[in-house]
Design a protein around this motif. Structure first.
Motif, short mmCIF file in Angstrom:
data_model
loop_
_atom_site.label_atom_id
_atom_site.label_comp_id
_atom_site.label_asym_id
_atom_site.label_seq_id
_atom_site.Cartn_x
_atom_site.Cartn_y
_atom_site.Cartn_z
N ALA A 30 0.84 -1.20 0.00
CA ALA A 30 0.00 0.00 0.00
C ALA A 30 0.87 1.24 0.00
O ALA A 30 2.01 1.22 0.47
CB ALA A 30 -0.90 0.00 1.23
N GLY A 31 0.36 2.32 -0.52
CA GLY A 31 1.06 3.60 -0.49
C GLY A 31 0.23 4.68 -1.14
O GLY A 31 -0.50 4.42 -2.10
N CYS A 32 0.32 5.88 -0.59
CA CYS A 32 -0.47 7.01 -1.09
C CYS A 32 0.23 7.77 -2.21
O CYS A 32 -0.41 8.22 -3.14
CB CYS A 32 -0.75 7.98 0.04
N SER A 33 1.53 7.96 -2.10
CA SER A 33 2.21 8.83 -3.06
C SER A 33 2.16 8.28 -4.47
O SER A 33 2.08 9.03 -5.44
CB SER A 33 3.65 9.09 -2.63
N THR A 34 2.16 6.97 -4.64
CA THR A 34 2.07 6.40 -5.97
C THR A 34 0.70 6.67 -6.56
O THR A 34 0.57 6.97 -7.75
CB THR A 34 2.35 4.88 -5.95
N GLY A 35 -0.34 6.59 -5.74
CA GLY A 35 -1.68 6.92 -6.21
C GLY A 35 -1.78 8.38 -6.60
O GLY A 35 -2.39 8.73 -7.61
N TYR A 36 -1.16 9.25 -5.81
CA TYR A 36 -1.13 10.68 -6.13
C TYR A 36 -0.36 10.90 -7.43
O TYR A 36 -0.78 11.67 -8.29
CB TYR A 36 -0.49 11.46 -4.98
N GLY A 37 0.75 10.19 -7.60
CA GLY A 37 1.51 10.29 -8.84
C GLY A 37 0.71 9.79 -10.03
O GLY A 37 0.76 10.37 -11.12
N LEU A 66 -6.18 6.26 -2.78
CA LEU A 66 -6.02 7.70 -2.63
C LEU A 66 -7.38 8.37 -2.49
O LEU A 66 -7.56 9.25 -1.65
CB LEU A 66 -5.26 8.27 -3.82
N LEU A 67 -8.36 7.96 -3.27
CA LEU A 67 -9.70 8.52 -3.20
C LEU A 67 -10.39 8.16 -1.89
O LEU A 67 -11.17 8.94 -1.34
CB LEU A 67 -10.53 8.02 -4.39
N GLY A 68 -10.09 6.99 -1.35
CA GLY A 68 -10.70 6.54 -0.10
C GLY A 68 -10.28 7.34 1.11
O GLY A 68 -11.01 7.38 2.11
N ILE A 69 -9.13 8.00 1.06
CA ILE A 69 -8.67 8.77 2.22
C ILE A 69 -9.61 9.93 2.53
O ILE A 69 -10.11 10.04 3.65
CB ILE A 69 -7.20 9.22 2.03
N PRO A 70 -9.90 10.84 1.57
CA PRO A 70 -10.84 11.92 1.92
C PRO A 70 -12.27 11.42 2.13
O PRO A 70 -13.00 11.96 2.97
CB PRO A 70 -10.75 12.89 0.74
N ILE A 71 -12.67 10.38 1.40
CA ILE A 71 -14.02 9.85 1.59
C ILE A 71 -14.16 9.25 2.99
O ILE A 71 -15.16 9.47 3.68
CB ILE A 71 -14.37 8.82 0.50
N GLY A 72 -13.14 8.52 3.45
CA GLY A 72 -13.15 7.97 4.81
C GLY A 72 -13.18 9.06 5.85
O GLY A 72 -13.88 8.96 6.87
N SER A 76 -16.21 9.71 8.50
CA SER A 76 -15.90 9.81 9.92
C SER A 76 -16.44 11.12 10.50
O SER A 76 -17.03 11.13 11.59
CB SER A 76 -14.39 9.73 10.13
N ALA A 77 -16.26 12.22 9.78
CA ALA A 77 -16.74 13.51 10.26
C ALA A 77 -18.27 13.55 10.31
O ALA A 77 -18.85 14.06 11.27
CB ALA A 77 -16.23 14.64 9.36
N LEU A 78 -18.92 12.99 9.30
CA LEU A 78 -20.38 12.98 9.28
C LEU A 78 -20.95 12.07 10.36
O LEU A 78 -22.04 12.31 10.87
CB LEU A 78 -20.89 12.55 7.90
N GLY A 79 -20.23 11.03 10.74
CA GLY A 79 -20.68 10.12 11.78
C GLY A 79 -20.33 10.59 13.18
O GLY A 79 -20.72 9.97 14.16
#
Length: 162
Positions: A30-37, A66-72, A76-79
């Protein structure tokens, strides 16, 4: 209203299990920066710096990760029992950041761009190196993770003197 905070060891176990299950299910770390790239490669197809080979395929696991990070975070904030609101309150960082909203936004965008450039230069972000590479006992990742943490320690010491 009382805010319930989970123990840090629960988050540690959850992250460790995530790393193991992601590798087991996907066959790659897993890794975020590759998704951002990959995302940047899709947006800026002519810029060689962002090309990673996987950027042409929108249906790859790193983009969804990468998309799941802000959606998660939104779920979390809405809950949350407390209402959330958009804020530029940066807590202890308010003392060192510019005071205007535009100044804070520019500074944070610049910092994010530097972080993305550094992650690309290092071949992965802190998640990829420290969490995943550390779990796999990858020597370059262990070294990169140590450098990340030492840099954060010294930067915090320089900014706040603690």
């Amino acid at each position: 209203m009382e805010v319930v905070v989970w123990s840090a060891w629960i988050a540690g176990i959850a992250m460790g299990l995530f790393v193991i299950f992601h590798f087991w299910l996907m066959g790659k770390p897993a890794g975020c920066s590759t998704g951002y790239g990959n995302f940047c490669g899709m947006m800026f197809k002519n810029v060689e710096y962002f090309r990673t080979g996987e950027y042409k395929n929108i249906n790859n696991s790193r983009l969804w990760f990468l998309l799941g990070i802000p959606i998660g975070g939104l779920i979390s904030a809405l809950g949350s029992p407390e209402p959330w609101h958009f804020s530029f309150d940066m807590g202890m960082y308010n003392d060192i950041l510019p005071q205007t909203l535009a100044g804070k936004a520019i500074w944070l965008i610049f910092g994010g761009a530097l972080l993305g450039f550094g992650a690309r230069l290092a071949g992965a972000c802190t998640t990829g190196h420290a969490l995943v590479g550390g779990a796999m006992l990858n020597p370059p990742s262990l070294l990169a993770g140590a450098v990340f943490f030492m840099s954060a320690f010294f930067t915090t010491h320089l900014l706040f003197g603690t």
